[in-house]
Design an enzyme around this catalytic site. Structure first.
Site, mmCIF file in Angstrom:
data_model
loop_
_atom_site.group_PDB
_atom_site.id
_atom_site.type_symbol
_atom_site.label_atom_id
_atom_site.label_comp_id
_atom_site.label_asym_id
_atom_site.label_seq_id
_atom_site.Cartn_x
_atom_site.Cartn_y
_atom_site.Cartn_z
ATOM 1 N N ARG A 164 -46.001 -49.980 -51.168
ATOM 2 C CA ARG A 164 -45.287 -48.705 -50.977
ATOM 3 C C ARG A 164 -46.181 -47.669 -50.298
ATOM 4 O O ARG A 164 -45.731 -46.928 -49.433
ATOM 5 C CB ARG A 164 -44.806 -48.174 -52.325
ATOM 6 C CG ARG A 164 -43.438 -48.673 -52.759
ATOM 7 C CD ARG A 164 -43.481 -50.048 -53.291
ATOM 8 N NE ARG A 164 -42.197 -50.504 -53.807
ATOM 9 C CZ ARG A 164 -42.084 -51.530 -54.636
ATOM 10 N NH1 ARG A 164 -43.159 -52.196 -55.039
ATOM 11 N NH2 ARG A 164 -40.907 -51.919 -55.043
ATOM 12 N N ASP A 193 -44.373 -56.495 -50.356
ATOM 13 C CA ASP A 193 -43.101 -56.016 -50.898
ATOM 14 C C ASP A 193 -42.290 -55.516 -49.712
ATOM 15 O O ASP A 193 -42.790 -55.467 -48.585
ATOM 16 C CB ASP A 193 -43.330 -54.896 -51.916
ATOM 17 C CG ASP A 193 -42.225 -54.842 -52.967
ATOM 18 O OD1 ASP A 193 -41.044 -54.686 -52.576
ATOM 19 O OD2 ASP A 193 -42.522 -54.959 -54.163
ATOM 20 N N HIS A 270 -37.529 -58.883 -52.894
ATOM 21 C CA HIS A 270 -38.471 -57.893 -52.358
ATOM 22 C C HIS A 270 -39.136 -58.421 -51.086
ATOM 23 O O HIS A 270 -40.332 -58.203 -50.861
ATOM 24 C CB HIS A 270 -39.535 -57.541 -53.395
ATOM 25 C CG HIS A 270 -39.023 -56.689 -54.521
ATOM 26 N ND1 HIS A 270 -38.795 -55.341 -54.394
ATOM 27 C CD2 HIS A 270 -38.685 -57.017 -55.801
ATOM 28 C CE1 HIS A 270 -38.353 -54.861 -55.553
ATOM 29 N NE2 HIS A 270 -38.269 -55.855 -56.415
ATOM 30 N N ASP A 325 -39.167 -61.010 -59.393
ATOM 31 C CA ASP A 325 -38.358 -59.995 -60.066
ATOM 32 C C ASP A 325 -37.264 -59.437 -59.164
ATOM 33 O O ASP A 325 -37.375 -59.449 -57.945
ATOM 34 C CB ASP A 325 -39.239 -58.842 -60.553
ATOM 35 C CG ASP A 325 -39.932 -58.134 -59.397
ATOM 36 O OD1 ASP A 325 -40.509 -58.834 -58.554
ATOM 37 O OD2 ASP A 325 -39.891 -56.885 -59.338
ATOM 38 N N GLU A 326 -36.226 -58.952 -59.785
ATOM 39 C CA GLU A 326 -35.176 -58.131 -59.161
ATOM 40 C C GLU A 326 -34.574 -58.761 -57.903
ATOM 41 O O GLU A 326 -34.266 -58.060 -56.937
ATOM 42 C CB GLU A 326 -35.729 -56.738 -58.842
ATOM 43 C CG GLU A 326 -36.176 -55.975 -60.075
ATOM 44 C CD GLU A 326 -36.703 -54.591 -59.764
ATOM 45 O OE1 GLU A 326 -36.477 -53.673 -60.567
ATOM 46 O OE2 GLU A 326 -37.355 -54.422 -58.707
ATOM 47 N N TYR A 417 -46.485 -48.435 -67.715
ATOM 48 C CA TYR A 417 -46.191 -48.056 -66.330
ATOM 49 C C TYR A 417 -46.768 -46.666 -66.047
ATOM 50 O O TYR A 417 -46.171 -45.642 -66.398
ATOM 51 C CB TYR A 417 -44.690 -48.104 -66.071
ATOM 52 C CG TYR A 417 -44.219 -49.463 -65.605
ATOM 53 C CD1 TYR A 417 -44.695 -50.624 -66.210
ATOM 54 C CD2 TYR A 417 -43.329 -49.597 -64.560
ATOM 55 C CE1 TYR A 417 -44.284 -51.878 -65.782
ATOM 56 C CE2 TYR A 417 -42.906 -50.849 -64.122
ATOM 57 C CZ TYR A 417 -43.388 -51.983 -64.740
ATOM 58 O OH TYR A 417 -42.994 -53.228 -64.312
ATOM 59 N N ASP A 419 -46.908 -44.964 -63.454
ATOM 60 C CA ASP A 419 -46.239 -44.126 -62.454
ATOM 61 C C ASP A 419 -45.302 -43.116 -63.103
ATOM 62 O O ASP A 419 -44.727 -42.275 -62.410
ATOM 63 C CB ASP A 419 -45.480 -44.984 -61.436
ATOM 64 C CG ASP A 419 -44.538 -45.989 -62.087
ATOM 65 O OD1 ASP A 419 -44.793 -46.392 -63.238
ATOM 66 O OD2 ASP A 419 -43.562 -46.393 -61.438
ATOM 67 N N GLU A 469 -44.267 -45.730 -55.368
ATOM 68 C CA GLU A 469 -43.192 -45.106 -54.603
ATOM 69 C C GLU A 469 -43.409 -43.598 -54.443
ATOM 70 O O GLU A 469 -43.218 -43.030 -53.368
ATOM 71 C CB GLU A 469 -41.834 -45.341 -55.277
ATOM 72 C CG GLU A 469 -41.318 -46.762 -55.163
ATOM 73 C CD GLU A 469 -41.671 -47.595 -56.376
ATOM 74 O OE1 GLU A 469 -42.706 -47.296 -57.018
ATOM 75 O OE2 GLU A 469 -40.935 -48.548 -56.683
#
Length: 688
Positions: A164, A193, A270, A325-326, A417, A419, A469
């Site tokens: 990011r 990513d 991703h 993931d995701e 986390y 962030d 991010e």
């Protein structure tokens, strides 16, 4: 290797007798050692003192370099009477870990023992923290102390996302230096990513040529501006990547600090950046159409294996992280090749299709002597035989994996986390959301209570994650990492019964000053504002513990305390994830409170919050209605939201009616803004 002839206990007793009174004062050491005794007296020494060691070869030269480059400037000597001794031994009673050590400081100097060079290195990190500068330049003093120490977990990690927002080679090595000071030993490097590919791959130079840069100043602008990439030579290009020589330098720097670098190559999701360069690996065959690799195409596996071969040449780590993931599965559902793969391999669905990729990649890694590690989504569709799970969506993934006999690294967002906001959001730079204080990180126990003694051994460690991010600069990254990483370090190293928040916080204040002196940019704990004031004390009101009827159910993902949440007396804090805010996904809030009898009331109010990033919105409109019998309701207040959906900052809004009424039932409705959809969160409906 030296054979010990007397027990450690005998040595410690003798040292204690020789050093005078034993103190119970806490040691200002992070992480706190497992066992120690502090004695009256200080050992003083000057810059450039001599040390001896029985290490050989590269380990000997590595230790000499570390000790020589330290503020002490210790110099190697063959003199057995040198005041500092770092000795490798066959075993240490009571210490099973290869990273453990004993450390004794007395009148005659400093004696360290360990069974590996890593243990000696960690003992020296303890000395660095314990040392105090003397009145004369180049003079130092150490407290008389005996320490017997070892880590609670083998895996003690920090994750850094450089996709990011790219960070320089120098920045990465600087964070490795800090990790070593606090005895962290795994650096999880999120290199690829959708926001950018950051690793030079000789076979596919297009990856960095075409997607390591973007024509936007930061991730948020890129995300909202079309998510396209550009070449380095374009005027507005932002970003960067690591050459293979950069990687070798970083990996070698980490090795000398006894840190293993674990690379992450995201798959199958991703992967927007890969598919922008190689659209033939997507289901659509077009760039900027898909985020997931096409599992139905053999070319996908050829690409992945070629990339992983170069990755394994660069990184000697046992683990290779594959993300997992995701991954949105909608493209696979519509893809003839993916559906053909499902039929051919006898798979049940798209979850098992992803599992097919994970199994196949794991087999490839295993054939090269490596192990696969991935986020907890790799459990879906069946976990690969020897895969290790990194549990981020809470602890359940880790619990499931441990019960199935798989190794686990705990990194749940609620505690790990970095962030998230670390103080009151109104006082902090923009973050992705959440509220994670130093104290909350410190409170974490990575071993879930529901695991049995045999299952607990599969919990291999814990990791702090830094997603970037909303972290565009190097200074901001350090601000988010420190000092919360110090809390994670003690969680990872120190047994729970040895932890103490008051002692730890005091040590952090001292360490923050050290970090600042070394040009790090930590959050200043002395200026901490703290939790949302409304959440600190329970609120007394007429609807307390009254039953609530829901016209539409709350989300199982954010149930808070369930049916009792909205009248339990507790208002929410700075984050909707604190288990006090109750969430409604793409649904209106429509609840009715039964006060139990006709009651004179003069106020009804409730709070909602808005955070644009995770699509948490204020209601478009709130309606408050009252009733005597629960059948006929009279609307007494209709309130439109005056905060735009474009508002970037975390925003709280109170919706209230004030007047006079005698009622039994209170209906509170918050209507979703259909233009944006997403989440509604409320905490307590207060009636007075």
């Amino acid at each position: 290797m030296k054979i010990r002839l007397i027990s450690l206990l005998t040595v410690l007793m003798a040292l204690a007798a020789g050093c005078g009174r034993v103190s119970t004062s806490p040691l200002a050491l992070i992480p706190q050692p497992q066992m120690y005794k502090v004695h009256s007296g200080m050992y003083t020494f000057s810059f450039g003192e001599q040390f001896t060691t029985n290490l050989k070869g590269t380990e000997r030269s590595d230790l000499a370099a570390v000790l020589g480059a330290s503020p002490f400037g210790l110099q190697m000597s063959e003199d057995e009477q040198a005041p500092f001794c770092f000795e490798l031994t066959d075993s240490i009673p009571g210490i099973a870990s290869a990273e453990g050590y004993t450390l004794a400081v007395g009148r005659d100097g400093v004696h360290v023992e360990a069974v590996t060079a890593t243990g000696l290195f960690y003992a020296f990190q303890s000395l660095l923290q314990l040392a105090e500068e003397g009145p004369k330049e180049g003079s130092w003093s150490l407290p008389y102390v005996d320490i017997s120490d070892y880590p609670r977990f083998d895996y003690r990690g920090l994750h850094l996302d450089v996709s990011r927002h790219f960070r320089s080679k120098e920045f990465v090595m600087k964070q490795l230096d800090a990790m070593a000071r606090y005895k962290l030993n795994r650096f999880h490097w999120h290199l690829t990513d959708g926001a950018g590919w950051r690793l030079e791959i000789k076979r596919y130079p297009q990856l960095t040529e075409q997607t390591a840069y973007r024509p936007y100043p930061n991730w948020k602008a890129w995300w909202r501006g079309g998510r396209k990439y550009c070449r380095r030579d374009e005027a507005s290009a932002e970003g960067g990547y690591y050459t293979q020589d950069d990687v070798r330098e970083i990996v070698e720097h980490a090795r000398k600090l006894h840190i293993t670098v674990i690379p992450e190559i995201e798959m199958p999701g991703h992967s927007e950046e890969v598919l922008a360069v190689f659209p033939q690996l997507s289901c659509s065959g077009k760039p900027y159409q898909n985020g997931e690799l096409c599992i139905g195409k053999e070319e996908t596996f050829t690409f992945l294996e070629n990339v992983l071969l170069e990755v394994m040449e660069l990184f000697p780590s046992e683990y290779i992280h594959i993300g997992g993931d995701e991954a949105a599965k909608s493209s696979w559902e519509k893809c003839p090749k993916c559906q053909n793969r499902i039929r051919k391999e006898g798979l049940k669905d798209e979850k098992e299709l992803q599992s097919y990729l994970i199994h196949r990649v794991e087999k490839f890694l295993n054939s090269h002597g490596r192990k696969l590690i991935g986020w907890d989504e790799i459990l879906e569709g069946g976990l690969a035989p020897s895969a290790t799970v990194m549990s981020w969506r809470g602890e359940q993934g880790g619990i499931t994996a441990a019960k199935a006999g798989h190794d686990v690294v705990m990194t749940p967002g609620e505690f790990c986390y970095l962030d998230a906001y670390q103080d009151a959001p109104v006082s902090q730079p923009e973050a992705i959301g959440g509220y994670l204080t130093l104290e909350k990180v410190y409170s974490y126990n990575p071993v879930p209570a529901e695991l049995g003694s045999e299952q607990r051994r599969f919990i291999k460690g814990v990791q702090a994650n830094v997603w970037t991010e909303y972290i565009p600069t190097a200074e901001h990254a350090e601000y988010m990492i420190y000092p919360r990483l110090l809390a994670l370090a003690e969680v990872a190293w120190t047994e729970p019964e040895r932890k103490d928040w008051t002692r730890f916080r005091k040590s952090v204040l001292k360490e923050t000053e050290w970090l600042q002196s070394q040009d790090y940019h930590p959050f200043d704990l002395k200026k901490e504002v703290g939790e949302r004031p409304e959440s600190l004390q329970p609120v007394e009101h007429l609807a307390l513990h009254c039953p609530v009827t829901y016209a539409q159910p709350f989300s199982s993902a954010y149930p808070a305390s369930g049916d009792s949440t909205l009248t339990d007396g507790w208002r929410g804090g700075w984050t909707y994830g604190d288990r006090r805010w109750q969430g409604f996904l793409c649904k209106d809030v429509d609840v009715t409170i039964d006060l139990g009898r006709l009651t004179d009331i003069r106020l009804v109010e409730a709070d909602f919050l808005q955070l644009r990033g995770p699509e948490v919105w204020l209601p478009k409109e709130v309606v408050i209605s009252l009733s005597e019998d629960g059948l006929r309701f009279d609307e007494v207040k209709r309130i439109a939201t005056d905060v735009p959906v474009t508002e970037e900052r975390l925003t709280f809004r109170n919706y209230r009616w004030e007047g006079n009424a005698k009622v039994r039932y209170v209906r509170f409705q918050g209507f979703m803004n259909r233009e944006v959809m997403g989440w509604l969160f409320t905490d307590e409906i207060v009636v007075k």
